[in-house]
Design an enzyme around this catalytic site. Structure first.
Site, PDB file in Angstrom:
ATOM      1  N   PHE A  42      -1.948  -1.889  12.228  1.00  0.00           N
ATOM      2  CA  PHE A  42      -1.612  -1.529  13.598  1.00  0.00           C
ATOM      3  C   PHE A  42      -1.908  -2.724  14.520  1.00  0.00           C
ATOM      4  O   PHE A  42      -2.472  -3.731  14.089  1.00  0.00           O
ATOM      5  CB  PHE A  42      -2.420  -0.304  14.038  1.00  0.00           C
ATOM      6  CG  PHE A  42      -2.282   0.865  13.089  1.00  0.00           C
ATOM      7  CD1 PHE A  42      -1.266   1.792  13.251  1.00  0.00           C
ATOM      8  CD2 PHE A  42      -3.166   1.030  12.033  1.00  0.00           C
ATOM      9  CE1 PHE A  42      -1.116   2.857  12.375  1.00  0.00           C
ATOM     10  CE2 PHE A  42      -3.031   2.086  11.139  1.00  0.00           C
ATOM     11  CZ  PHE A  42      -2.004   3.002  11.315  1.00  0.00           C
ATOM     12  N   SER A  99       1.882   6.563   7.986  1.00  0.00           N
ATOM     13  CA  SER A  99       0.549   6.336   8.548  1.00  0.00           C
ATOM     14  C   SER A  99       0.624   6.357  10.068  1.00  0.00           C
ATOM     15  O   SER A  99       1.491   5.705  10.661  1.00  0.00           O
ATOM     16  CB  SER A  99      -0.008   4.980   8.089  1.00  0.00           C
ATOM     17  OG  SER A  99      -0.216   4.971   6.696  1.00  0.00           O
ATOM     18  N   CYS A 144      -6.621   5.396  10.570  1.00  0.00           N
ATOM     19  CA  CYS A 144      -5.348   5.467   9.859  1.00  0.00           C
ATOM     20  C   CYS A 144      -5.306   6.752   9.039  1.00  0.00           C
ATOM     21  O   CYS A 144      -6.091   6.924   8.102  1.00  0.00           O
ATOM     22  CB  CYS A 144      -5.185   4.253   8.949  1.00  0.00           C
ATOM     23  SG  CYS A 144      -3.650   4.257   7.993  1.00  0.00           S
ATOM     24  N   THR A 181      -2.677  10.000   7.246  1.00  0.00           N
ATOM     25  CA  THR A 181      -1.369  10.277   6.664  1.00  0.00           C
ATOM     26  C   THR A 181      -0.785  11.565   7.240  1.00  0.00           C
ATOM     27  O   THR A 181      -1.453  12.606   7.247  1.00  0.00           O
ATOM     28  CB  THR A 181      -1.485  10.416   5.135  1.00  0.00           C
ATOM     29  OG1 THR A 181      -2.004   9.201   4.591  1.00  0.00           O
ATOM     30  CG2 THR A 181      -0.131  10.712   4.512  1.00  0.00           C
ATOM     31  N   ALA A 240     -10.249  13.046   5.314  1.00  0.00           N
ATOM     32  CA  ALA A 240     -11.132  13.023   4.147  1.00  0.00           C
ATOM     33  C   ALA A 240     -12.602  13.133   4.571  1.00  0.00           C
ATOM     34  O   ALA A 240     -12.963  12.777   5.697  1.00  0.00           O
ATOM     35  CB  ALA A 240     -10.917  11.724   3.364  1.00  0.00           C
ATOM     36  N   HIS A 287      -9.304   1.235   9.714  1.00  0.00           N
ATOM     37  CA  HIS A 287     -10.471   1.512   8.870  1.00  0.00           C
ATOM     38  C   HIS A 287     -11.721   1.343   9.730  1.00  0.00           C
ATOM     39  O   HIS A 287     -12.211   0.229   9.927  1.00  0.00           O
ATOM     40  CB  HIS A 287     -10.508   0.559   7.673  1.00  0.00           C
ATOM     41  CG  HIS A 287      -9.295   0.651   6.808  1.00  0.00           C
ATOM     42  ND1 HIS A 287      -8.935  -0.337   5.910  1.00  0.00           N
ATOM     43  CD2 HIS A 287      -8.332   1.598   6.714  1.00  0.00           C
ATOM     44  CE1 HIS A 287      -7.814   0.018   5.300  1.00  0.00           C
ATOM     45  NE2 HIS A 287      -7.430   1.174   5.774  1.00  0.00           N
ATOM     46  N   THR A 331     -10.822  -6.843  24.574  1.00  0.00           N
ATOM     47  CA  THR A 331     -11.532  -8.117  24.538  1.00  0.00           C
ATOM     48  C   THR A 331     -12.995  -7.905  24.916  1.00  0.00           C
ATOM     49  O   THR A 331     -13.291  -7.238  25.915  1.00  0.00           O
ATOM     50  CB  THR A 331     -10.898  -9.120  25.519  1.00  0.00           C
ATOM     51  OG1 THR A 331      -9.521  -9.299  25.173  1.00  0.00           O
ATOM     52  CG2 THR A 331     -11.609 -10.462  25.461  1.00  0.00           C
TER      53      THR A 331
END
Length: 237
Positions: free
Chosen positions: A2, A45, A52, A54, A72, A110, A156
């Site tokens: 992404f 995704s 991320c 599904t 999960a 992640h 930033t």
């Protein structure tokens, strides 16, 4: 992969900890005018607050449009998705395509850890947020003027204090209207993903230094220290 540029703010319709699969699922609705799901397919995704996930069900023609994702157990442990409530806003971004402009930075979706908002201070029409990460180890990857993804938003770093364990970012007026972080207050949490390039650099350097052996590594480190001391004293090495 992404970019950290949020495309849409969705709304949590349901967080089901015991769905038909025996796991946890999250259903999100979109504004009626949204085109986020126009070309979406099952298995795609989608970044939800920087995670991320599904797509397991897509209702692009319903009113309002909606989609479902599975979460999960490991994701629930590392992120704040498990604390989402009905009607909570979430940042959404589809995975990048080969022709996508890289307007933010490389965001994997992640999450490394969460962070708690310590304070929110107004600076003109901007907002400065200070965060204290749950896992302090991530601070070594967070540097002044570097990138960090917070709830999936590429931002930033404007200040970082390793000793006290916090870092800051600033949201301009335009960004405040486009992301959910601006809606949060002190005590709330965000998902944190550090710049993956910093991790690769660290591993590469560790491998290089390790391969040189102590005889070569020690002079390199001593030289770095001497140079820093010289600069602090007003000289150069």
């Amino acid at each position: 992969m992404f970019t950290g540029l949020v495309e849409e703010i969705g709304v949590v319709a349901e967080l089901n900890p015991h769905d038909e699969t025996g796991g946890t699922s999250l259903t999100i609705t979109l504004p009626p005018s949204s085109t986020l799901l126009a070309d979406a397919q099952l298995g795609d995704s989608i970044s939800v607050n920087g995670v991320c996930l599904t797509a397991t069900d897509i209702s692009s023609t319903s009113n309002p449009p909606s989609f479902k994702v599975g979460i999960a157990p490991e994701t629930l442990r590392l992120t704040n998705l498990g604390s989402l409530a009905k009607d909570s806003g979430v940042n959404l971004e589809r995975a990048v395509r080969a022709d996508t402009r890289m307007g933010g930075h490389f965001v994997q979706g992640h999450v490394d850890t969460t962070a708690t908002i310590v304070s929110v201070a107004r600076d003109g029409n901007a907002l400065t947020f200070r965060f204290a990460p749950t896992t302090l180890d991530v601070l070594r990857y967070i540097v002044y003027k570097g990138y960090v993804a917070l709830d999936g938003t590429s931002l930033t770093v404007t200040k970082v204090d390793d000793a006290e364990g916090w870092f800051e970012v600033m949201l301009i007026a335009y960004t405040q209207d486009k992301v959910v972080v601006a809606r949060k207050k002190a005590g709330d949490t965000v998902n944190v993903e550090v710049d993956v390039l910093a991790k690769y650099a660290e591993k590469s350097m560790a491998g290089y230094l390790g391969a040189q052996g102590e005889g070569l590594v020690k002079p390199i480190l001593e030289g770095m220290v001497e140079n820093l001391v010289a600069q602090a004293m007003g000289g150069h090495s």
